[in-house]
Design an enzyme around this catalytic site. Structure first.
Site, mmCIF file in Angstrom:
data_model
loop_
_atom_site.group_PDB
_atom_site.id
_atom_site.type_symbol
_atom_site.label_atom_id
_atom_site.label_comp_id
_atom_site.label_asym_id
_atom_site.label_seq_id
_atom_site.Cartn_x
_atom_site.Cartn_y
_atom_site.Cartn_z
ATOM 1 C CE1 TYR A 1 -7.803 -0.126 10.628
ATOM 2 C CE2 TYR A 1 -7.856 0.794 12.842
ATOM 3 C CZ TYR A 1 -7.264 0.694 11.594
ATOM 4 O OH TYR A 1 -6.122 1.426 11.323
ATOM 5 C CE LYS B 1 -4.568 -1.769 11.192
ATOM 6 N NZ LYS B 1 -3.530 -1.924 10.172
ATOM 7 C CG ASN C 1 1.130 1.184 4.973
ATOM 8 O OD1 ASN C 1 0.938 1.906 5.934
ATOM 9 N ND2 ASN C 1 0.597 1.444 3.768
ATOM 10 C CB ALA D 1 -10.854 -7.932 15.965
ATOM 11 C CG ASP E 1 -6.753 -7.664 -2.826
ATOM 12 O OD1 ASP E 1 -6.382 -7.703 -1.631
ATOM 13 O OD2 ASP E 1 -7.949 -7.676 -3.157
ATOM 14 C CB VAL E 2 -2.144 -7.531 1.005
ATOM 15 C CG1 VAL E 2 -1.037 -6.613 0.536
ATOM 16 C CG2 VAL E 2 -3.241 -6.765 1.752
ATOM 17 N N GLY F 1 0.832 -1.215 0.000
ATOM 18 C CA GLY F 1 0.000 0.000 0.000
ATOM 19 C C GLY F 1 0.856 1.251 0.000
HETATM 20 P P1 NAD Z 1 -4.878 5.064 3.290
HETATM 21 O O1 NAD Z 1 -6.294 4.673 3.082
HETATM 22 O O2 NAD Z 1 -4.410 6.389 2.839
HETATM 23 O O3 NAD Z 1 -3.897 3.973 2.693
HETATM 24 C C1 NAD Z 1 -4.144 2.599 2.768
HETATM 25 C C2 NAD Z 1 -3.266 1.895 1.781
HETATM 26 O O4 NAD Z 1 -3.582 0.495 1.803
HETATM 27 C C3 NAD Z 1 -3.516 2.381 0.347
HETATM 28 O O5 NAD Z 1 -2.279 2.490 -0.324
HETATM 29 C C4 NAD Z 1 -4.355 1.274 -0.268
HETATM 30 O O6 NAD Z 1 -4.174 1.125 -1.662
HETATM 31 C C5 NAD Z 1 -3.796 0.067 0.473
HETATM 32 N N1 NAD Z 1 -4.737 -1.053 0.437
HETATM 33 C C6 NAD Z 1 -6.035 -1.054 0.826
HETATM 34 N N2 NAD Z 1 -6.566 -2.275 0.598
HETATM 35 C C7 NAD Z 1 -5.592 -3.038 0.059
HETATM 36 C C8 NAD Z 1 -5.525 -4.378 -0.389
HETATM 37 N N3 NAD Z 1 -6.579 -5.209 -0.337
HETATM 38 N N4 NAD Z 1 -4.355 -4.834 -0.884
HETATM 39 C C9 NAD Z 1 -3.276 -4.015 -0.953
HETATM 40 N N5 NAD Z 1 -3.275 -2.737 -0.552
HETATM 41 C C10 NAD Z 1 -4.428 -2.263 -0.047
HETATM 42 O O7 NAD Z 1 -4.662 4.900 4.869
HETATM 43 P P2 NAD Z 1 -3.385 5.149 5.806
HETATM 44 O O8 NAD Z 1 -3.864 5.999 6.904
HETATM 45 O O9 NAD Z 1 -2.193 5.543 5.027
HETATM 46 O O10 NAD Z 1 -3.201 3.669 6.395
HETATM 47 C C11 NAD Z 1 -2.003 2.929 6.298
HETATM 48 C C12 NAD Z 1 -1.955 1.933 7.446
HETATM 49 O O11 NAD Z 1 -1.898 2.652 8.687
HETATM 50 C C13 NAD Z 1 -3.177 1.032 7.535
HETATM 51 O O12 NAD Z 1 -2.776 -0.266 7.906
HETATM 52 C C14 NAD Z 1 -3.980 1.657 8.651
HETATM 53 O O13 NAD Z 1 -4.816 0.726 9.275
HETATM 54 C C15 NAD Z 1 -2.870 2.144 9.557
HETATM 55 N N6 NAD Z 1 -3.286 3.173 10.498
HETATM 56 C C16 NAD Z 1 -3.691 4.407 10.058
HETATM 57 C C17 NAD Z 1 -4.069 5.344 10.995
HETATM 58 C C18 NAD Z 1 -4.516 6.724 10.603
HETATM 59 O O14 NAD Z 1 -4.929 7.479 11.484
HETATM 60 N N7 NAD Z 1 -4.447 7.119 9.332
HETATM 61 C C19 NAD Z 1 -4.060 5.046 12.354
HETATM 62 C C20 NAD Z 1 -3.644 3.800 12.760
HETATM 63 C C21 NAD Z 1 -3.249 2.869 11.826
#
Ligand code: NAD
Length: 247
Positions: free
Chosen positions: A155, A159, A90, A157, A63-64, A12
């Site tokens: 979500y 994480k 990620n 669960a 797609d992971v 991602g």
């Molecule tokens: P985002 O939505 O901007 O990015 C998510 C990324 O995951 C994107 O690049 C998307 O293409 C990719 N993705 C989604 N589904 C996918 C799939 N099936 N296969 C491959 N790639 C896929 O969100 P973000 O905030 O950048 O999130 C990145 C990570 O950080 C995530 O794991 C999210 O849970 C975690 N996170 C984010 C926050 C926050 O506040 N933004 C907080 C805690 C954890």
């Protein structure tokens, strides 16, 4: 910090935290493989930026949650670079709802991407890493995997599962000097959080000790530390990067 000669895979990596991580690791000298799902244009921009830093970049659509996609991604990455030293799991999604309204699909989709996705990618790469030794795996979890959050049973669960996975795998592969750690971000400003109503964002802000939302770079800096030798005696840990929400 120096990652010269290292190859990192970031899932991602075309936007948000993943993009910031890919660019940060490249700025420290690593070549980068990153996966994307839909936007070819965004991924091309990230690839160009990495190449403009003098690093090599390989963007792969995958797609992971689909093992076939992941197997091909790892194969293509290994064919291109011959090794992968750093894995950053990620990719993640949210499908928030109170449990009483949550559909089976909302539960399954989130678990499939956030938890099974981490299994799929790590499983496909771990034999290579064990042969290679001296690798670092960094899983992006979340503070809600530690604290829970109303409306996010699926979500949180997923994480919490990632955190358990991190600690168990750290114990399995430590003797090969493969370190496995998780980062638990708090509220980071990305597409994932931009869709939340202003009221919810204000409620979060009240709880953040440092009084601001996090930036993707705040997480990328912690990833860089865990990817580098600066953290060479740290494994099985969850580093909370949340501006002080959980204290
Ligand atoms: P985002 O939505 O901007 O990015 C998510 C990324 O995951 C994107 O690049 C998307 O293409 C990719 N993705 C989604 N589904 C996918 C799939 N099936 N296969 C491959 N790639 C896929 O969100 P973000 O905030 O950048 O999130 C990145 C990570 O950080 C995530 O794991 C999210 O849970 C975690 N996170 C984010 C926050 C926050 O506040 N933004 C907080 C805690 C954890």
């Amino acid at each position: 910090m120096n990652l010269n000669g290292k190859v990192a895979l970031v899932t991602g990596g075309s936007r948000g935290i993943g993009k910031a991580v890919a660019l940060k690791l490249a700025s420290l000298g690593a070549d980068i493989i990153f996966s994307y799902t839909s936007s070819e244009e965004q991924s091309k921009q990230v690839q160009d930026t990495i190449e403009s830093m003098g690093r090599r970049a390989l963007a792969i659509r995958a797609d992971v949650s689909k093992m076939n996609d992941v197997e091909k991604m790892i194969q293509d990455g290994m064919n291109y670079f011959s090794k992968i030293d750093i894995l950053v799991n990620n990719a993640g999604i949210t499908k928030d709802n109170l449990l009483m309204r949550m559909s089976e699909d909302e539960w399954d989709n989130v678990i499939d991407v956030n938890l099974k996705g981490v299994f799929n990618v790590t499983k496909c790469l771990i034999r290579n890493m064990i042969k290679q030794k001296d690798c670092s795996i960094i899983n992006i979890a979340s503070i809600v995997g530690v604290s829970g959050n109303a409306g996010q049973c699926n979500y949180s669960a997923s994480k919490a599962g990632v955190i358990g996975f991190t600690k168990s795998l750290a114990k399995e592969v430590g003797k090969k000097n493969i370190r496995v750690n998780a980062i638990a971000p708090g509220f980071i400003s990305t597409d994932m959080t931009d869709k939340l109503p202003e009221k919810i964002i204000d409620q979060y802000l009240e709880k953040i000790t440092l009084q601001r939302l996090g930036e993707p770079d705040d997480i990328a800096n912690a990833v860089a530390f865990l990817a580098s030798d600066m953290s060479k005696y740290i494994t099985g840990q969850v580093i909370v990067v949340d501006g002080g929400i959980l204290i």
